[in-house]
Design an enzyme around this catalytic site. Structure first.
Site, short mmCIF file in Angstrom:
data_model
loop_
_atom_site.label_atom_id
_atom_site.label_comp_id
_atom_site.label_asym_id
_atom_site.label_seq_id
_atom_site.Cartn_x
_atom_site.Cartn_y
_atom_site.Cartn_z
N ARG A 21 -6.78 -2.54 -17.36
CA ARG A 21 -6.65 -3.68 -16.40
C ARG A 21 -8.33 -4.15 -16.02
O ARG A 21 -8.58 -3.95 -14.76
CB ARG A 21 -5.59 -3.80 -15.17
CG ARG A 21 -4.30 -3.68 -15.44
CD ARG A 21 -3.58 -3.72 -14.42
NE ARG A 21 -1.82 -4.03 -14.60
CZ ARG A 21 -0.52 -2.77 -14.30
NH1 ARG A 21 -1.19 -1.52 -14.41
NH2 ARG A 21 0.21 -3.07 -15.21
N HIS B 52 0.82 -1.41 0.09
CA HIS B 52 0.01 -0.51 -0.13
C HIS B 52 0.89 1.65 -0.36
O HIS B 52 0.28 1.73 -0.43
CB HIS B 52 -1.12 -0.11 1.56
CG HIS B 52 -2.49 -0.95 0.96
ND1 HIS B 52 -2.72 -0.84 -0.27
CD2 HIS B 52 -2.32 -1.85 1.53
CE1 HIS B 52 -3.82 -1.44 -0.29
NE2 HIS B 52 -4.27 -1.97 1.12
N CYS C 64 3.11 -1.84 -21.86
CA CYS C 64 2.81 -1.56 -21.08
C CYS C 64 2.98 -1.47 -19.55
O CYS C 64 2.34 -1.73 -18.73
CB CYS C 64 1.25 -1.72 -20.73
SG CYS C 64 1.45 -3.52 -21.00
N ASN D 37 7.06 -5.78 -16.60
CA ASN D 37 6.40 -6.64 -15.98
C ASN D 37 7.08 -8.24 -15.24
O ASN D 37 7.63 -8.89 -14.80
CB ASN D 37 5.73 -6.11 -14.54
CG ASN D 37 5.40 -4.89 -15.22
OD1 ASN D 37 6.08 -4.17 -15.15
ND2 ASN D 37 4.03 -4.07 -14.21
N ASP D 38 6.28 -9.35 -15.99
CA ASP D 38 5.22 -10.18 -16.35
C ASP D 38 6.95 -11.26 -16.76
O ASP D 38 7.63 -12.19 -16.81
CB ASP D 38 4.41 -10.99 -16.04
CG ASP D 38 3.95 -11.13 -15.73
OD1 ASP D 38 3.82 -11.72 -14.20
OD2 ASP D 38 2.73 -10.80 -15.60
C1 PEP Z 1 2.86 -6.57 -17.13
O1 PEP Z 1 3.39 -7.75 -16.49
O2 PEP Z 1 4.08 -5.24 -17.21
C2 PEP Z 1 1.74 -6.06 -17.31
C3 PEP Z 1 1.53 -4.80 -17.92
O3 PEP Z 1 0.93 -6.49 -16.55
P1 PEP Z 1 0.73 -6.66 -15.54
O4 PEP Z 1 1.39 -5.77 -14.46
O5 PEP Z 1 -0.88 -5.95 -15.15
O6 PEP Z 1 0.53 -8.61 -14.94
MG MG Z 2 1.60 -9.12 -16.09
#
Ligand code: PEP
Ligand code: MG
Length: 563
Positions: free
Chosen positions: A287, A185, A488, A440-441
């Site tokens: 999202r 948070h 993204c 991110n993933d």
């Molecule tokens: C990502 O994985 O970079 C992404 C944009 O999706 P999320 O962060 O919602 O998994």
């Molecule tokens: Mg992702």
């Protein structure tokens, strides 16, 4: 002597000032038998829990925004019926209200923490609620924010939402916490309020009141007792950032005029107005799963249509990329992820989970097509693009794009978040209208490092050349096939990494709206040739830290700033 501590930076700001620490939590109550009797202890416990829940709701209403959602969720947690049963069980054994509350909350916290992911990160919230209830029972003030009488850098173990909501932004120069990850948070609210923050800083427990620190969110570093030179460099960077924030809002572009549309990552339509005011040229990632995180059953087509219509109407004439539900791992949805999995990040998540409940996917596509038609019927349409998360194969790409087109979706694409799909981007983009790289993933899976785990946070760095090579594969495939490739993930919000990504072939960048100004300024300071040169320098490095350093050295603007 100057010392540097490392953590996870939230946002890109930099600030300096004297430390004031958050008061330590109350000591745990003794397990002594009650002298008051069960009925009286029960009445005390109930009254204290409900008073704290009301107080949290009131603080939420006063704060508004994301803080209100968080505080209302905490108030609900405090009055959760299963928690009440746990408290009653202990009271019926002759315990004091203080001990019963302390022990019941601790056991509830363990249950939540064991669930991991989003709920696991919420576990820390329970400690704060328990402390507030116990403080009320003891008639002492709840542990809270310091008031040294001057602006300060707040150092804490972790911040409770109730405290973050009350932060006086004129007084708190920056936040440093020893616990908490990038999705805690503290991190979420720091992002929303654009507070300079570094979380999960090991060694922050030892920081002392009154010592000066430089808090560098972009570098994920806290410099203790900085030199005069450190202070001067930090002040220069803070000034440059303030100048970028007040620069006129223009469409995203490189110095040579190459357009790079700058888009917003959103989780609900309410963020649209702010995103547009900060210069978002559309939405690069909506999202949808954020709309339904607490839903026990799948949302109806009508509920979804309403949410999507609001979003599309807010972006008439602009591009809006909607992601179908990305359920699983850090974002479990009760109606899609019901099986227990040992490794949910590698399980039935994203498109895999939707395929296993295809009716949910079909309903979502129906709702999106209906919302698009309704907005089109009442004026200028938005340019709706729809994409699937966690796509790993060409077969999944063909499946999703064909299904989306069956529902009349004109532009259907996939997210590239798994190394397999980056490596086969040329085959995937032969079927998809576009790709959007979720860094991110993609970083989590490339580096085999859980994105929620503080202990492996150093591996979760999108600057790693292995991640950049995968981005290059996708960028090259996009250029060869004439398909857009957006970014993204959080990487797009890092001003210099944004330049690298464009140099690797990204055609648009999507990010939290508060990051748009910094990225806009950074793009404007580089030509396409510069971007390619900076990208080459980063690609040639051995690791993330040297990629960052090499990119800075290769960038005309950063080279100057570092001198
Ligand atoms: C990502 O994985 O970079 C992404 C944009 O999706 P999320 O962060 O919602 O998994
Ligand atoms: Mg992702």
């Amino acid at each position: 002597m100057t010392q540097q501590l490392r953590g996870v930076g939230i946002g890109l700001g930099i600030a300096q000032g004297p430390i004031a620490r958050m008061a330590e939590p109350l000591p745990a109550p003794d397990d002594a038998p009650s002298l008051l009797g069960v009925a009286e202890e029960t009445a005390r416990a109930r009254a204290a829990v409900s008073a704290v829940a009301r107080e949290l709701e009131e603080r939420g209403a006063a704060a508004g925004g994301a803080a209100q959602d968080v505080l209302e969720a905490q108030a609900m947690m405090a009055e959760d019926p299963s928690l009440e049963t746990e408290i009653d069980d202990r009271l019926s054994q002759g315990r004091t209200a203080e001990w019963a509350v302390h022990d019941a909350f601790a056991s509830f916290r363990e249950t939540l923490a064991a669930m991991g992911g989003y709920l696991g990160e919420r576990a820390a919230d329970l400690d704060d609620v328990a402390q507030r209830v116990i403080a009320r029972l003891r008639g002492v003030p709840a542990p809270g924010l310091p008031d040294p009488g001057h602006p300060y850098v707040l150092v804490a173990r972790d911040l409770a939402p109730a405290d973050t909501a009350l932060l006086d932004l004129d007084r708190v120069l920056a936040l440093v916490t020893s616990e908490g990850g990038p999705t805690s948070h503290t991190a979420i609210l720091a992002r929303e309020k654009s507070i300079v923050a570094v979380v999960g800083v090991s060694g922050a427990e030892a920081l002392l009141d009154g010592h000066t620190v430089v808090v560098d969110a972009a570098g994920g570093a806290v410099t203790v007792d900085p030199s005069a030179e450190d202070l001067e460099r930090a002040a220069r960077r803070a000034d440059a950032r303030a100048a970028a924030a007040s620069a006129p809002i223009t469409p995203g572009a490189l110095a040579d005029g190459t357009p790079v549309p700058l888009l917003a990552n959103l989780g609900k339509a309410e963020g649209a107005e702010e995103a547009v005011s900060l210069g978002a040229e559309g939405v690069g990632l909506f999202r949808t799963e954020f709309l339904f995180l607490s839903a026990a059953t799948a949302p109806t087509i009508g509920q979804q249509r309403e949410a999507y219509e609001r979003l599309l109407a807010a972006f008439r004439g602009k591009k809006v990329v909607v992601r179908v539900l990305d359920a699983g791992a850090d974002k479990p949805l009760a109606f899609l992820n019901d099986a227990h999995e040992e490794n949910p990040a590698l399980g039935l998540r994203g498109l895999r989970a939707l395929r296993a409940s295809e009716d949910v996917l079909r309903e979502q596509l129906t709702a999106l097509a209906e919302a698009d038609a309704a907005v089109r019927a009442s004026g200028e349409a938005a340019d709706l693009w729809v994409m699937a998360p966690m796509v790993a194969t060409v077969e999944e790409t063909v499946y999703f794009t064909a299904l989306a087109r069956e529902y009349g979706i004109r532009t259907a694409g996939v997210m590239v978040e798994v190394p397999a799909s980056a490596l086969l981007a040329d085959r995937i983009l032969a079927h998809a209208d576009f790709a959007s790289i979720g860094t991110n993933d993609l970083t989590q899976y490339t580096m085999a490092a859980d994105r929620l785990l503080g202990s492996v946070a150093s591996f979760q760095d999108p600057w790693h050349p292995a991640v950049l090579r995968l981005v290059r594969e996708v960028g090259a495939a996009g250029v060869a096939l004439g398909r857009p490739v957006g970014i993204c993930g959080e990487a797009a919000a890092d001003p210099l990494l944004a330049v690298v990504l464009v140099g690797l072939g990204a055609t648009s960048l999507s990010m939290a709206p508060t990051a748009l100004a910094d990225v806009r300024a950074s793009l404007l300071a580089h030509t396409l040739d510069d971007a390619r040169h900076v990208a080459e320098a980063a690609l040639a490095a051995d690791d993330a830290a040297s990629a960052r350093t090499a990119a800075r050295a290769a960038s005309p603007t950063h080279r100057e700033a570092d001198q």
